[in-house]
Write an enzyme that holds these catalytic residues in place. Structure first.
Site, PDB file in Angstrom:
ATOM      1  N   HIS A 234       0.846  -1.207   0.000  1.00  0.00           N
ATOM      2  CA  HIS A 234       0.000   0.000   0.000  1.00  0.00           C
ATOM      3  C   HIS A 234       0.877   1.252   0.000  1.00  0.00           C
ATOM      4  CE1 HIS A 234      -3.544   2.497   1.431  1.00  0.00           C
ATOM      5  NE2 HIS A 234      -2.526   3.252   1.832  1.00  0.00           N
ATOM      6  N   GLU A 235       1.884   1.280   0.873  1.00  0.00           N
ATOM      7  CA  GLU A 235       2.731   2.476   0.966  1.00  0.00           C
ATOM      8  C   GLU A 235       3.580   2.659  -0.293  1.00  0.00           C
ATOM      9  OE1 GLU A 235       2.252   4.796   3.087  1.00  0.00           O
ATOM     10  OE2 GLU A 235       0.838   3.640   4.276  1.00  0.00           O
TER      11      GLU A 235
ATOM     12  N   HIS B 204       1.709   4.263  -3.057  1.00  0.00           N
ATOM     13  CA  HIS B 204       1.611   5.733  -3.035  1.00  0.00           C
ATOM     14  C   HIS B 204       2.744   6.347  -3.854  1.00  0.00           C
ATOM     15  CE1 HIS B 204      -1.797   6.464  -0.523  1.00  0.00           C
ATOM     16  NE2 HIS B 204      -1.318   5.838   0.528  1.00  0.00           N
TER      17      HIS B 204
ATOM     18  N   TYR C  16      -3.882  14.763  -2.694  1.00  0.00           N
ATOM     19  CA  TYR C  16      -4.273  13.978  -1.514  1.00  0.00           C
ATOM     20  C   TYR C  16      -5.358  14.696  -0.713  1.00  0.00           C
ATOM     21  CZ  TYR C  16      -3.486  10.230   1.841  1.00  0.00           C
ATOM     22  OH  TYR C  16      -3.627   9.119   2.644  1.00  0.00           O
TER      23      TYR C  16
ATOM     24  N   GLU D 112      -5.836   6.884  -2.207  1.00  0.00           N
ATOM     25  CA  GLU D 112      -5.946   5.794  -1.225  1.00  0.00           C
ATOM     26  C   GLU D 112      -6.451   4.504  -1.874  1.00  0.00           C
ATOM     27  OE1 GLU D 112      -5.260   4.970   1.956  1.00  0.00           O
ATOM     28  OE2 GLU D 112      -3.933   6.686   1.708  1.00  0.00           O
TER      29      GLU D 112
ATOM     30  N   ASP E 252     -10.060  13.837   7.888  1.00  0.00           N
ATOM     31  CA  ASP E 252      -9.277  12.928   7.057  1.00  0.00           C
ATOM     32  C   ASP E 252      -9.087  13.483   5.641  1.00  0.00           C
ATOM     33  OD1 ASP E 252      -7.966  10.555   6.250  1.00  0.00           O
ATOM     34  OD2 ASP E 252      -9.863   9.543   5.772  1.00  0.00           O
TER      35      ASP E 252
ATOM     36  N   HIS F 157      -9.432   8.308   3.430  1.00  0.00           N
ATOM     37  CA  HIS F 157      -9.457   6.893   3.801  1.00  0.00           C
ATOM     38  C   HIS F 157     -10.892   6.389   3.974  1.00  0.00           C
ATOM     39  CE1 HIS F 157      -5.425   8.157   5.331  1.00  0.00           C
ATOM     40  NE2 HIS F 157      -5.054   6.953   4.950  1.00  0.00           N
TER      41      HIS F 157
HETATM   42 ZN   LIG Z   1      -2.462   5.261   2.186  1.00  0.00          ZN
END
Ligand SMILES: [Zn+2]
Length: 345
Positions: free
Chosen positions: A167-168, A171, A182, A191, A264, A269
């Protein structure tokens, strides 16, 4: 336009806020530190990056080498280089898992994306482990990933999970392709793509397909107090967790429950649950890797301010191109359109 760069944390702020309210004193302090750390990144570039030339000929020709640093429980990055490309295992589980999982992500980028590292020019794959003390998060900040150890009861080490690492790293891929802002819908798409590749790369590594994958994100990092929960479910957004310590999963699975509040970064998210569900439906129909091929094609054709309806148009177009090239089954275009329709898009 004001840009919101992806300084992307794995654990959403609403969970840390709940922990800060409901956790025991140790959990509260870990969550508060996490929240404070979110605001200022300390001692950036405390140590210099090592010279890429030192590893020439060890990584696949021209391919970004893995460099794993140990923060030694400090709040600094690139403190102590403990494992480099082709170097021996260290016996430190966080270091060795991060090395292994980053290698799996790199294999996937090469084999399924034709991509050389996250930026496609073979940059170093730099990861920091043991960041901070009891730090309950992981993040991508523009050119490296950083992983906390968790507090051992609520969250265990963030290096324990391939879907967290993938996941990271995803990005990073997004930053060097669509570079989705973002914030709000473009942020939720950012996301979304990270959850897609987090799950897709995990399924690839475990030899799974859509129908036998768990579609959970972050389940491996849940400590004893939260064991059995996860942070997100792509198959059933809104059901990943419900626990007094961290609250209830707020993800909608349909536009009728779209979150329009300010939290958020306007729900990056949260609203990602809507396209996540659509991806899951497509994968169940045509298979995970075929669906991923369509999504990766679309990611290269999206742009920073793209919203949900832009994404639907581009993903449908990518499906059409993939069908035409024989890289997706006939009917995939309609499958994609119908999946988005069923989540209200
Ligand atoms: Zn993320």
């Amino acid at each position: 336009m004001i840009r919101h760069k992806c300084f992307c944390y794995f654990v959403p702020p609403q969970i840390l806020e709940n922990l800060a309210k409901h956790g025991d004193p140790q959990a509260r302090s870990g969550a508060v530190v996490g929240l404070q750390q979110s605001k200022t990144k300390r001692n950036r570039r405390a140590a210099k990056a090592v010279d890429l030339q030192a590893f020439a000929g060890i990584a696949t020709a021209g391919e970004g080498p893995r460099l794993i640093y140990d923060s030694q429980n400090s709040w600094a990055q690139r403190v102590n280089l403990v494992r480099e490309e082709a170097g021996p295992s260290t016996g430190d589980s966080a270091v060795d898992k991060t090395y292994k999982f980053t290698g799996i992500v790199r294999d996937y980028m090469r084999e399924f994306m034709g991509r050389n590292s996250y930026d496609n020019i073979g940059s170093d794959l730099i990861a920091n482990v043991h960041f901070g003390t009891d730090y309950m998060n992981a993040f991508w900040d523009g050119d490296e990933i950083t992983l906390g150890d968790g507090d051992g009861t609520i969250f265990v080490s963030f290096a324990d999970s391939l879907d967290v690492l993938a996941h990271e790293w995803a990005h990073g891929i997004t930053q060097f392709t669509a570079d989705l802002d973002y914030y709000s819908q473009s942020g939720a798409l950012n996301e979304h793509f990270s959850d897609v590749f987090g799950s897709v790369i995990t399924q690839y590594a475990e030899g799974q397909d859509a129908d036998n994958a768990d579609w959970l994100i972050g389940d491996e990092i849940m400590g004893p107090q939260l064991y059995g929960e996860a942070l997100r479910s792509m198959a059933a957004p809104g059901t990943a967790y419900n626990h007094p310590l961290i609250g209830k999963d707020p993800q909608p699975d349909h536009m009728k429950d779209y979150y329009a509040g300010p939290a958020d970064n306007q729900g990056v998210h949260i609203n990602s649950g809507i396209p996540n569900k659509a991806f899951y439906l497509v994968a169940m129909d045509i298979g995970t890797q075929k669906a991923a091929g369509i999504w990766y094609h679309a990611l290269q054709n999206l742009w920073p301010t793209a919203d949900f309806s832009d994404a639907v148009a581009v993903i449908v177009d990518s499906a059409r191109i993939k069908v035409k090239n024989g890289e997706a089954p006939k009917g995939s275009t309609q499958t994609v359109r119908s999946a988005f329709k069923s989540v209200g898009l």
